[in-house]
Write an enzyme that holds these catalytic residues in place. Sequence first.
Site, PDB file in Angstrom:
ATOM      1  N   CYS A  86     -11.492   3.116  -0.986  1.00 35.60           N
ATOM      2  CA  CYS A  86     -10.197   3.573  -0.468  1.00 35.60           C
ATOM      3  C   CYS A  86      -9.996   2.870   0.856  1.00 35.60           C
ATOM      4  O   CYS A  86     -10.921   2.778   1.678  1.00 35.60           O
ATOM      5  CB  CYS A  86     -10.191   5.087  -0.265  1.00 35.60           C
ATOM      6  SG  CYS A  86      -8.717   5.653   0.611  1.00 35.60           S
ATOM      7  N   THR A  87      -8.781   2.401   1.043  1.00 40.17           N
ATOM      8  CA  THR A  87      -8.511   1.545   2.200  1.00 40.17           C
ATOM      9  C   THR A  87      -8.590   2.273   3.540  1.00 40.17           C
ATOM     10  O   THR A  87      -8.693   1.636   4.576  1.00 40.17           O
ATOM     11  CB  THR A  87      -7.100   0.968   2.039  1.00 40.17           C
ATOM     12  OG1 THR A  87      -6.215   2.058   1.743  1.00 40.17           O
ATOM     13  CG2 THR A  87      -7.057  -0.029   0.914  1.00 40.17           C
ATOM     14  N   HIS A  88      -8.538   3.606   3.526  1.00 42.63           N
ATOM     15  CA  HIS A  88      -8.641   4.364   4.788  1.00 42.63           C
ATOM     16  C   HIS A  88     -10.081   4.490   5.279  1.00 42.63           C
ATOM     17  O   HIS A  88     -10.308   4.751   6.449  1.00 42.63           O
ATOM     18  CB  HIS A  88      -8.111   5.788   4.605  1.00 42.63           C
ATOM     19  CG  HIS A  88      -6.629   5.910   4.633  1.00 42.63           C
ATOM     20  ND1 HIS A  88      -5.821   5.265   3.744  1.00 42.63           N
ATOM     21  CD2 HIS A  88      -5.809   6.624   5.448  1.00 42.63           C
ATOM     22  CE1 HIS A  88      -4.562   5.579   4.000  1.00 42.63           C
ATOM     23  NE2 HIS A  88      -4.526   6.398   5.029  1.00 42.63           N
ATOM     24  N   ASP A 117       0.857  -1.193   0.000  1.00 45.16           N
ATOM     25  CA  ASP A 117       0.000   0.000   0.000  1.00 45.16           C
ATOM     26  C   ASP A 117       0.888   1.235   0.000  1.00 45.16           C
ATOM     27  O   ASP A 117       2.065   1.168   0.387  1.00 45.16           O
ATOM     28  CB  ASP A 117      -0.909   0.010   1.233  1.00 45.16           C
ATOM     29  CG  ASP A 117      -1.836   1.225   1.234  1.00 45.16           C
ATOM     30  OD1 ASP A 117      -2.525   1.450   0.234  1.00 45.16           O
ATOM     31  OD2 ASP A 117      -1.857   1.968   2.235  1.00 45.16           O
ATOM     32  N   SER A 118       0.306   2.355  -0.382  1.00 43.22           N
ATOM     33  CA  SER A 118       1.039   3.620  -0.336  1.00 43.22           C
ATOM     34  C   SER A 118       1.447   3.957   1.104  1.00 43.22           C
ATOM     35  O   SER A 118       2.412   4.686   1.308  1.00 43.22           O
ATOM     36  CB  SER A 118       0.156   4.737  -0.894  1.00 43.22           C
ATOM     37  OG  SER A 118      -1.060   4.777  -0.178  1.00 43.22           O
ATOM     38  N   CYS A 147      -4.260  -1.383  -2.158  1.00 42.99           N
ATOM     39  CA  CYS A 147      -4.419   0.066  -2.301  1.00 42.99           C
ATOM     40  C   CYS A 147      -5.266   0.293  -3.544  1.00 42.99           C
ATOM     41  O   CYS A 147      -4.925  -0.180  -4.628  1.00 42.99           O
ATOM     42  CB  CYS A 147      -3.032   0.692  -2.478  1.00 42.99           C
ATOM     43  SG  CYS A 147      -3.039   2.451  -2.850  1.00 42.99           S
ATOM     44  N   ASN A 148      -6.360   0.994  -3.364  1.00 42.47           N
ATOM     45  CA  ASN A 148      -7.232   1.234  -4.516  1.00 42.47           C
ATOM     46  C   ASN A 148      -6.544   2.073  -5.583  1.00 42.47           C
ATOM     47  O   ASN A 148      -6.693   1.828  -6.777  1.00 42.47           O
ATOM     48  CB  ASN A 148      -8.518   1.935  -4.062  1.00 42.47           C
ATOM     49  CG  ASN A 148      -9.474   0.977  -3.390  1.00 42.47           C
ATOM     50  OD1 ASN A 148     -10.294   0.365  -4.047  1.00 42.47           O
ATOM     51  ND2 ASN A 148      -9.356   0.820  -2.085  1.00 42.47           N
ATOM     52  N   GLU A 206      -5.441  10.064   8.690  1.00 39.51           N
ATOM     53  CA  GLU A 206      -4.005  10.049   9.024  1.00 39.51           C
ATOM     54  C   GLU A 206      -3.671  11.041  10.131  1.00 39.51           C
ATOM     55  O   GLU A 206      -2.690  10.873  10.838  1.00 39.51           O
ATOM     56  CB  GLU A 206      -3.178  10.332   7.771  1.00 39.51           C
ATOM     57  CG  GLU A 206      -3.384   9.248   6.739  1.00 39.51           C
ATOM     58  CD  GLU A 206      -2.110   8.694   6.154  1.00 39.51           C
ATOM     59  OE1 GLU A 206      -1.082   9.366   6.216  1.00 39.51           O
ATOM     60  OE2 GLU A 206      -2.166   7.567   5.619  1.00 39.51           O
TER      61      GLU A 206
END
Length: 288
Positions: A206-208, A24-25, A87-88, A172
Amino acid sequence: MDSQQIAASIARTNNVAGPIGVFDSGYGGLTILEGLRKALPDRDYLYLGDNARAPYGTRSFDLVYRFTLQAVEYLFARGCHLVILGCNTASAKALRTIQQRDLPVLAPERRVLGVIRPTAEAVGALTSTGAIGIVGTPGTVASRSYDIEIGKLHPQLHVYSQPCPMWVPLVENREADGDGADWFVRRDLENLMSLSPDIDTLVLGCTHYPLLIRKIRRYIPEKVRIVNQAEIVGASLSDYLLRHPEIDSRITRGATCGYLTTEDASRFAGMASMFTGRPDITAARIEL
Ligand code: DGL
């Protein structure tokens, strides 16, 4: 590592089983990793977050592709035969090129899979109105990857997308439960629902975004079902490995998980605990 060193490391691990690589990023792919570990708890995993260069969501196609390829090469060199782009944005902007152009040259026996295709496969069975809402980073939405994949698999469905540029920074900065988050989540979901009141299925592309689930639930009509991407990707990988024993036989089974980051390791460990709920994470810093 230069390209010769990478090729040599990949060749060295060709006949040795290794962990499943998850890329992932930054932190977001940890939610996908948790879904994989739940579905396939006995496999070994090696997670890599490119935190030094995150976020990817606002970066160009070319840069996301180049960064993602470097990460895949690194994970291959560390012995992974299967890498999941958790990660999308990377799945949207880099996966296809890596699968079609790079893999046949770099490591024809290894595999790289993403998160968008399995999610697109799953939504068909979830909607009754045929109207699917997608929320994602500006990069994922601009790529139209969900529209394209869902359109291929379920041409009868309508896809409505909303970019949510502030949602990743909110998570974040540990503001997912703060009052400020309400404003952005509400605005973006109202925009989405104004595109079609028929939307009954929402993909958190989105993974977040699972970390904002309480706010999302508050501002989306009750009839809307929120798709759990981590669960879908976990189920899809289980199914994939059943159908591909030649790949599964090259995955080690020790139920371990290693964490790598391109940024500060202790900062990563702290944030990773927030994303996974696991208090005991330790990480190592690497260079890509
Ligand atoms: N992991 C990314 C995704 O799923 C979000 C974070 C980023 O923009 O790098 O799209």
